[in-house]
Write a protein that holds these residues in place. Structure first.
Motif, PDB file in Angstrom:
ATOM      1  N   ALA A  97      -1.017  14.683  22.621  1.00  8.51           N
ATOM      2  CA  ALA A  97      -1.915  13.732  21.933  1.00  8.51           C
ATOM      3  C   ALA A  97      -1.515  14.051  20.422  1.00  8.51           C
ATOM      4  O   ALA A  97      -1.493  15.029  19.961  1.00  8.51           O
ATOM      5  N   GLY A  98      -1.500  12.662  19.761  1.00  4.30           N
ATOM      6  CA  GLY A  98      -1.367  12.946  18.277  1.00  4.30           C
ATOM      7  C   GLY A  98       0.155  12.812  17.817  1.00  4.30           C
ATOM      8  O   GLY A  98       1.195  13.354  18.684  1.00  4.30           O
ATOM      9  N   VAL A  99       0.508  12.231  16.818  1.00  5.46           N
ATOM     10  CA  VAL A  99       1.665  11.970  16.397  1.00  5.46           C
ATOM     11  C   VAL A  99       2.734  13.244  16.239  1.00  5.46           C
ATOM     12  O   VAL A  99       3.714  13.196  16.798  1.00  5.46           O
ATOM     13  N   GLU A 100       1.991  14.375  15.520  1.00  9.72           N
ATOM     14  CA  GLU A 100       2.807  15.352  15.341  1.00  9.72           C
ATOM     15  C   GLU A 100       3.148  16.127  16.768  1.00  9.72           C
ATOM     16  O   GLU A 100       4.427  16.702  16.724  1.00  9.72           O
ATOM     17  N   ALA A 101       2.319  16.208  17.724  1.00  9.01           N
ATOM     18  CA  ALA A 101       2.587  16.828  18.820  1.00  9.01           C
ATOM     19  C   ALA A 101       3.625  16.197  19.484  1.00  9.01           C
ATOM     20  O   ALA A 101       4.416  16.441  20.327  1.00  9.01           O
ATOM     21  N   GLN A 102       3.819  14.632  19.372  1.00 13.87           N
ATOM     22  CA  GLN A 102       4.556  13.735  19.938  1.00 13.87           C
ATOM     23  C   GLN A 102       5.866  14.077  19.354  1.00 13.87           C
ATOM     24  O   GLN A 102       7.052  13.954  20.163  1.00 13.87           O
ATOM     25  N   ILE A 103       5.996  14.161  17.995  1.00 14.97           N
ATOM     26  CA  ILE A 103       7.397  14.401  17.364  1.00 14.97           C
ATOM     27  C   ILE A 103       7.999  15.727  17.686  1.00 14.97           C
ATOM     28  O   ILE A 103       9.298  15.687  18.141  1.00 14.97           O
ATOM     29  N   ASP A 104       7.137  16.626  17.745  1.00 13.27           N
ATOM     30  CA  ASP A 104       7.463  18.210  18.370  1.00 13.27           C
ATOM     31  C   ASP A 104       8.051  17.941  19.707  1.00 13.27           C
ATOM     32  O   ASP A 104       9.196  18.644  19.942  1.00 13.27           O
TER      33      ASP A 104
END
Ligand code: 5GP
Ligand code: MG
Length: 460
Positions: free
Chosen positions: A142-149
Motif C-alpha cells: 500500500a502506498g508509493v513508498e512501500a511499492q518503490i521499496d
C-alpha cells in the motif's frame, strides 16, 4: 552508461535539468529526455535522439512547465537504439503519473521481465529500466513508498535512479553504489545528479553523495531519507568511472577524478618507464593521466594529437573514406611535435584496440620515430554487466591476446599497462571498488547470465 539529473522546488525546473544534462553529455550521446511535473501533478515529456543541444530547443523546454523535473541522457549500447528506449519513462499508474530515469545495468532484468510478461505485463521498450516501472505498478503493497521499496528489493545489479510520482521526487542508489549520484542545493531547491559537474553549471552547491542503498524522498526543499535498502556488505563503486567515464572536474566518492587519473599516470611512469623524448595524451580521456606520467618521468608533455569535438554523426560511409575513417574523423596529428621523435602515448584504457591501432598508424605518418604505448589502467579482460559499455569477451582485445601479441597488433615499439595493485593503491583511501572488468571478480550476482538469457539492452 547514462547520465541523470533532477531538480525539485525551482521554477522552470526543466531549464535547470537541461543545463545539467548538457554538462553530463560525456556520459551519453544517443538520446536525451526530460519529464517535468507542474503544480497540479501533471507530467509532460520531451525525448529526442542526439546530443542535448540537438534534442532540445527553447520551445521544447518552454513546453515543460513545473517546479519538478528529471532528465536522462542515453549512451548507445548494443542493440539499444531507437527512441522507444530513450528515458525518462513516463506512465500513468494507480498513484499518479510516474516518471523514471535510470543509470546502471540490472543483472536480473531478463529474469524479472520473463516473470512479468507471463503475468501479463505489456512492455513498450527493450530496456531493463522498464522492469522497475512494472514492479512498482504491480506491487501489492500500500502506498508509493512501500511499492518503490518492494520493487527495489527485487533488483540485482547497478542502479542510480530518479523517480517522480506526482511532484514528489525519489532518488535511490543500489546497495553496492556502482554508479555515482550526488545531492546539491540551489537556493531553496534540491538538485540530484550523476556528477557534481551538473551542479556547477547551474551554480548549485554540492551537499553530499547519496549513499549506497539510500532512498530519498524530496519535495521542494525538503529531503528525507526513507528506509535504507538491505546492505550487501561493503559498497563497491565502479573504478572505471575514475579511469574513463567521469569528467576530470568531478569529485566522486570523496575523490577528485583529476587527482585519481594523475596518480594513475604517475604510477604508470614508475611501473612502465620508457626511453623517449616526450609524452602525449590520447585526448580527452587520457589528459590527466598523461600529465601524471610526464610529471613522474620528467619528460615533456606535448599536444601531439588534437581531437575534433564536433564530430557528431556523418552521412559519409566509412567505406567511402577508407580505413581508420572513424579515427581520422576524431583525431588529427601535429607533425611539428611528432616528426623524428620518440613518443610515449598515454591512453586511459584499451578496449577493442581498433581506435588505438588507427591512431598508431596516424602517428607514424606524422613522423613519430618510436611509439611507446602506455595504458593508465590494467588490461580489460572481462565484460561489464553493471553499466559500462565494455563488449563481450571475444571483442576485448586483452581477453584473447597476450601483451606481446597486442604490442604486435598495434605495431608499437613497446606496450605497458598499469597493474591492478598499482591502480587500486592510488585510490585506496576512498574505499573498495568494483574492478570486475580487470579482475573478473564480479560483485553483484549475474542472474541473467547464469540462467542463460541472451545479453539484454541496458540503460547503461
Ligand atoms: P580501442 O583502441 O580499444 O578501440 O579504444 C580505446 C579508447 O576507447 C580509449 O581512448 C578509451 O578512452 C576509450 N574507451 C574506453 N571505454 C570506453 C567506453 O565505454 N566507451 C567508449 N566510447 N570509449 C571507451
Ligand atoms: Mg579515449
Amino acid at each position: 552508461m547514462c547520465g541523470i539529473v533532477a531538480v525539485s522546488g525551482a521554477p522552470a525546473a526543466a531549464q535547470q535539468v537541461f543545463l545539467g544534462l548538457y554538462s553530463l553529455q560525456h556520459r551519453g550521446q544517443e538520446a536525451a529526455g526530460i519529464v517535468a511535473v507542474d503544480r497540479d501533478g501533471s507530467a509532460r515529456v520531451h525525448k529526442a535522439a542526439g546530443l542535448v543541444s540537438e534534442a532540445f530547443n527553447a520551445e521544447d523546454i518552454a513546453r515543460l512547465p513545473g517546479d519538478t523535473a528529471i532528465g536522462h541522457i542515453r549512451y548507445s549500447t548494443a542493440g539499444g537504439g531507437g527512441l522507444q528506449n530513450a528515458q525518462p519513462i513516463l506512465v500513468r499508474y494507480a498513484e499518479g503519473e510516474l516518471a523514471l530515469a535510470h543509470n546502471g545495468n540490472l543483472t536480473n532484468a531478463q529474469d524479472l521481465r520473463t516473470r512479468l510478461v507471463e503475468e501479463g505485463a505489456l512492455f513498450q521498450s527493450s530496456i531493463d529500466s522498464e522492469v522497475i516501472v512494472h514492479l512498482i505498478a504491480r506491487s501489492r503493497r500500500a502506498g508509493v513508498e512501500a511499492q518503490i521499496d518492494d520493487a527495489l528489493s527485487q533488483l540485482e545489479g547497478a542502479y542510480s535512479l530518479l523517480i517522480t510520482v506526482g511532484d514528489t521526487l525519489y532518488a535511490a542508489r543500489d546497495p553496492f553504489g556502482f554508479r555515482p549520484l550526488v545531492l546539491g542545493r540551489l537556493g531553496e531547491a534540491t538538485v540530484v545528479a550523476s556528477e557534481p559537474c551538473a551542479l556547477d553549471i547551474i551554480n548549485a552547491t554540492y551537499v553530499r553523495d547519496i549513499e549506497p542503498g539510500e532512498v530519498l524522498r524530496i519535495r521542494g526543499g525538503t529531503v528525507e531519507t526513507l528506509r535504507p535498502l538491505p546492505p550487501v556488505g561493503a559498497p563497491r563503486p565502479c573504478v572505471f568511472e575514475l579511469v574513463y567515464f567521469a569528467r576530470p572536474d568531478s569529485h566522486l566518492w570523496g575523490q577528485s577524478v583529476d587527482r585519481a587519473r594523475r596518480a594513475f599516470g604517475r604510477r604508470l611512469a614508475v611501473e612502465q618507464p620508457a626511453d623517449a623524448d616526450l609524452v602525449i595524451s590520447v585526448p580527452d580521456s587520457a589528459n590527466s593521466a598523461a600529465l601524471g606520467y610526464a610529471e613522474a618521468s620528467g619528460l615533456a608533455f606535448e599536444l601531439g594529437l588534437i581531437r575534433n569535438h564536433y564530430v557528431g554523426r556523418t552521412f559519409i560511409e566509412p567505406s567511402q573514406a577508407g580505413r581508420d575513417f572513424k579515427v581520422r574523423m576524431k583525431y588529427n596529428t601535429v607533425r611539428e611535435v611528432l616528426d623524428g621523435r620518440r613518443v610515449v602515448v598515454v591512453d586511459d584504457s584499451l578496449v577493442r584496440g581498433t581506435t588505438s591501432r588507427g591512431l598508431v598508424s596516424m602517428l607514424r605518418e606524422a613522423g613519430a620515430q618510436e611509439i611507446h604505448f602506455r595504458l593508465a589502467s590494467p588490461p580489460v579482460r572481462f565484460p561489464c554487466f553493471y553499466g559500462i559499455d565494455l563488449p563481450t569477451r571475444e571483442e576485448l582485445i586483452a581477453a584473447g591476446m597476450s601483451t606481446e601479441e597486442i604490442r604486435d597488433f598495434l605495431q608499437v615499439d613497446s606496450l605497458g599497462y598499469l597493474s591492478l595493485e598499482g591502480m587500486l593503491e592510488c585510490v585506496a583511501a576512498s574505499g573498495t571498488f568494483c574492478h570486475a572488468c580487470f579482475s573478473g571478480e564480479y560483485t553483484a550476482p549475474l542472474v541473467d547470465l547464469e540462467r542463460g538469457y541472451p545479453a539484454h539492452v541496458g540503460c547503461g
